[in-house]
Design an enzyme around this catalytic site. Structure first.
Site, PDB file in Angstrom:
ATOM      1  N   CYS A   2      34.997  39.546  46.932  1.00 50.08           N
ATOM      2  CA  CYS A   2      33.874  38.641  47.200  1.00 50.08           C
ATOM      3  C   CYS A   2      33.681  37.688  46.028  1.00 50.08           C
ATOM      4  CB  CYS A   2      32.583  39.384  47.465  1.00 50.08           C
ATOM      5  SG  CYS A   2      32.587  40.421  48.933  1.00 50.08           S
ATOM      6  N   ARG A  30      40.214  36.106  44.354  1.00 48.57           N
ATOM      7  CA  ARG A  30      39.562  37.412  44.361  1.00 48.57           C
ATOM      8  C   ARG A  30      39.818  38.164  45.661  1.00 48.57           C
ATOM      9  NH1 ARG A  30      35.471  37.921  40.488  1.00 48.57           N
ATOM     10  NH2 ARG A  30      34.226  39.288  41.801  1.00 48.57           N
ATOM     11  N   TRP A  77      34.668  39.622  51.301  1.00 46.76           N
ATOM     12  CA  TRP A  77      35.684  40.653  51.530  1.00 46.76           C
ATOM     13  C   TRP A  77      34.972  41.784  52.240  1.00 46.76           C
ATOM     14  CZ3 TRP A  77      37.168  45.696  50.164  1.00 46.76           C
ATOM     15  CH2 TRP A  77      38.545  45.967  50.231  1.00 46.76           C
ATOM     16  N   ASN A 103      27.326  40.122  46.563  1.00 51.24           N
ATOM     17  CA  ASN A 103      28.504  40.938  46.299  1.00 51.24           C
ATOM     18  C   ASN A 103      28.039  42.361  46.043  1.00 51.24           C
ATOM     19  OD1 ASN A 103      29.948  38.580  46.357  1.00 51.24           O
ATOM     20  ND2 ASN A 103      30.420  38.565  44.165  1.00 51.24           N
ATOM     21  N   GLY A 104      28.828  43.340  46.480  1.00 52.23           N
ATOM     22  CA  GLY A 104      28.476  44.730  46.225  1.00 52.23           C
ATOM     23  C   GLY A 104      28.143  45.461  47.508  1.00 52.23           C
ATOM     24  N   GLU A 473      54.902  50.937  38.836  1.00 56.24           N
ATOM     25  CA  GLU A 473      54.430  49.555  38.924  1.00 56.24           C
ATOM     26  C   GLU A 473      55.366  48.709  39.777  1.00 56.24           C
ATOM     27  OE1 GLU A 473      52.182  46.067  38.346  1.00 56.24           O
ATOM     28  OE2 GLU A 473      51.715  48.209  38.313  1.00 56.24           O
ATOM     29  N   LYS A 477      54.096  46.623  43.081  1.00 54.60           N
ATOM     30  CA  LYS A 477      54.283  45.186  43.304  1.00 54.60           C
ATOM     31  C   LYS A 477      54.968  44.936  44.640  1.00 54.60           C
ATOM     32  CE  LYS A 477      52.114  43.601  40.130  1.00 54.60           C
ATOM     33  NZ  LYS A 477      51.285  44.738  40.460  1.00 54.60           N
ATOM     34  N   GLU A 480      52.390  45.500  47.381  1.00 56.46           N
ATOM     35  CA  GLU A 480      51.287  44.527  47.387  1.00 56.46           C
ATOM     36  C   GLU A 480      51.676  43.208  48.035  1.00 56.46           C
ATOM     37  OE1 GLU A 480      48.422  45.127  43.586  1.00 56.46           O
ATOM     38  OE2 GLU A 480      50.482  44.598  43.106  1.00 56.46           O
ATOM     39  N   HIS A 496      63.137  67.060  44.732  1.00 52.51           N
ATOM     40  CA  HIS A 496      62.076  67.986  45.138  1.00 52.51           C
ATOM     41  C   HIS A 496      61.322  67.470  46.366  1.00 52.51           C
ATOM     42  CE1 HIS A 496      62.658  70.565  41.679  1.00 52.51           C
ATOM     43  NE2 HIS A 496      62.694  69.486  40.909  1.00 52.51           N
ATOM     44  N   LYS A 595      41.294  40.743  43.892  1.00 54.54           N
ATOM     45  CA  LYS A 595      41.675  40.734  42.483  1.00 54.54           C
ATOM     46  C   LYS A 595      40.792  41.658  41.656  1.00 54.54           C
ATOM     47  CE  LYS A 595      43.938  39.237  38.864  1.00 54.54           C
ATOM     48  NZ  LYS A 595      45.324  39.710  38.670  1.00 54.54           N
TER      49      LYS A 595
END
Length: 600
Positions: A2, A30, A77, A103-104, A473, A477, A480, A496, A595
């Protein structure tokens, strides 16, 4: 997640609308699924649309939009209710006398909604936010002035919020925050507020960071900040050290590619003034008073969690007891914390809700807290006992790239601040790190490898030691920005369970740097997948003979074993970028992601 923008400009012309749209554009990074604005004058006019900002802009072009002295805007969002025009912000009361952006999450909104419905309020959306304008209007009807009604409405809210409101017939913006960021911008002939500086950086570099529980009143010529009791405060005014050009694409197709290519500069900024190779010293003046802890606990989320794992290894190598927790799983009731514990929050934005909650728990338990963050003036930097900035510069792409490299580097330096050790060879490697990254950027064959494996069913990333966080990481990526299935594993864990998923259509990216026992054992894991027919891409400095078993090689320069993984990660970033590019994904704004995650 947001974004809020607000502008009190005074004049009745297109300036307010232009500032709001520019601000919303600056907040797109964001993550959002709808956008809207409210313009206030003799009436409150609201315009909002589901989807990209261009949908809102198309609506405005088709509409006779009034010129007003004040306005607020929002990129949403979704949390309560799906993306739709009616759930988009801003929201108003029944008579459109007040408009609000938020926001929130308002945790007690259901109870408030029931109470307001009984009073005759009609709700048009599924959101928690809509209770706020109805509450404000209720208190106006009871006789309170605008500011009094705003304050009393906020006092009834439970949860996290950054809220801005405008009223019919008023040229003022009212705002407050609790556990969600809000920054004020002091301009010439107008004043601004936003969730983040990029929304108004092209207009002013003078800012005030609002603290939890504070209120702000903005007009075109004044910003007044008060505490919860209404006492006027004099918060410090800070200057932003980067400009709008730094936050632009600079000719690149995507912010992500720009930020990958900015890593040499970001790393130089991170290292500048902190490494003296001739003297063999690391200087971190901001941590000079940091006491050596009995134990260290890292708390972080996402990419920052992977950097924290890397930081944990650097400390354990020096004999410091260190452990890394996902911030959302951190609970002081089950984790031993005392006044000899150092809790390090690794957070790019400094506003990550789960990480802030973990840091606050640690503080209440008596621990020393340290923020490793990129954003000056962020909540983490203000609330923690100590702060170490990674100095990566603004990062707009949702998928973190240059900040991860800078986090790894900063945590390498942090290890020295906590416990000194002989490290001339390491300092030399850090000195060469920016140039080594540049050599990868100049000569990488990642684009060709992305094309080779574009149609793979899944992607596995493996590594040991310092390369294990890089494997995690690399997989993140890939997930994402390509929306492809990818997993990262400690190389020894393949046999395993995950080995059951390996097929001829499962490329294995093996991160192998150095020539120690870890490298030798990882080569053994490479042989395991090779025997199952899986193609192997080795990310290596050539010190081992892993190339013999690889179908493709992504090369990195030979360097110190602690620095090699930072280089390896750059190659994996490029693979994910070029694969996403071939698949025509929304690289800078991946679906469903934001973000800055400011809700738990």
């Amino acid at each position: 997640m947001c974004g809020i923008i607000g502008y009190a400009g005074g004049g009745r012309n297109q300036e307010v609308l232009d500032v709001l749209l520019t601000g919303l554009s600056g907040l797109e990074y964001r993550g959002y699924d709808s956008a809207g604005i409210a313009l206030a004058d003799e009436a409150v006019s609201v315009y909002k649309r589901e989807g990209e900002l261009e949908n809102l802009e198309a609506l405005l072009k088709e509409t006779d939009v009034p010129s007003t002295p004040v306005g607020i805007g929002h990129t949403r969002w979704s949390t309560h209710g799906p993306p739709s025009d009616r759930n988009a912000h801003p929201h108003t009361d029944d008579g459109a006398t007040v408009a609000v952006v938020h926001n929130g999450i308002i945790e007690n909104y259901e109870r408030l909604r029931e109470e307001l419905s009984e009073l005759g309020c009609t709700f048009e959306s599924d959101t928690d936010t809509e209770v706020v304008p109805h509450l404000i209007r209720h208190y106006v009807d009871e006789g309170l002035d605008e500011e009094g009604a705003f304050r009393k409405a906020v006092s009834k809210l439970e949860g996290s919020y950054a809220i801005a409101a405008v009223f019919r017939g008023s040229e003022t913006i009212y705002a407050t925050r609790q556990d969600s960021p809000l920054v004020l911008g002091l301009g010439e002939g107008g004043n601004y507020l936003a969730s983040d500086v990029p929304a108004f950086i092209q207009y002013t570099d003078r800012v005030i960071y609002l603290e939890d529980g504070q209120f702000a009143v903005l007009t075109d010529d004044e910003i007044t900040v008060t505490d919860g009791d209404g006492q006027v405060l004099e918060p410090p005014v800070k200057r932003i050290e980067w400009d709008a050009e730094d936050a632009g694409k600079s000719g690149y197709d995507h912010y992500m590619l720009k930020e990958i290519n900015e890593q040499p500069r970001s790393l130089r900024q991170c290292l500048r003034g902190r490494v003296d190779e001739l003297e063999g010293d690391v200087t971190t003046e901001e941590l000079d008073e940091l006491p050596e802890p009995a134990r260290v606990q890292f708390v972080a989320c996402g990419t920052s969690y992977h950097a924290a794992l890397y930081g944990e290894l650097t400390l354990r190598e020096r004999g410091v007891k260190a452990q890394t927790f996902m911030a959302s799983e951190y609970d002081r009731a089950s984790v031993p914390i005392d006044d000899e514990t150092l809790v390090i929050g690794v957070t790019q934005s400094g506003e990550t809700a789960d990480t802030l909650r973990a840091l606050r728990q640690a503080e209440r338990a008596g621990a020393t807290t340290l923020a490793v963050t990129n954003v000056v003036g962020s909540s983490a930097s203000r609330e923690c006992d100590y702060t170490m900035y990674i100095r990566a510069g603004p990062e707009i792409g949702v998928a973190a790239t240059k900040t991860f490299a800078s986090q790894q580097t900063a945590l390498t330096l942090l290890a020295d601040a906590i416990r000194d050790a002989e490290h001339r060879e390491l300092l030399g490697a850090l000195r060469d790190l920016p140039d080594h990254v540049q050599s990868i950027l100049d000569g990488s064959n990642a684009r060709e490898i992305a094309a080779e494996y574009e149609n793979a069913g899944a992607y596995f990333f493996i590594g040991r030691g310092y390369n294990y966080p890089v494997a995690l990481e690399g997989a993140l990526k890939m997930k994402e920005i390509t929306y492809k299935h990818a997993e990262g594993f400690a190389a020894g864990e393949l046999k395993h369970g995950p080995l059951a998923l390996v097929t001829e259509e499962t490329p294995i990216f093996a991160v192998v740097t150095g020539d120690d026992e870890r490298a030798t054992k990882t080569i053994g894991n490479v042989k395991e997948v090779e025997a199952r027919g899986a193609p192997v891409v080795a990310v290596t400095d050539g010190q081992s003979d892993v190339e013999r078993y690889a179908d493709h090689v992504l090369s990195v320069p030979e360097t110190h074993d602690r620095v090699g993984p930072i280089l390896a990660n750059v190659q994996l970033q490029l693979v994910s970028y070029w694969l996403a590019n071939r698949l025509d994904r929304s690289i800078d704004k991946p679906r469903n992601l934001a973000k800055s995650v400011t809700v738990e």
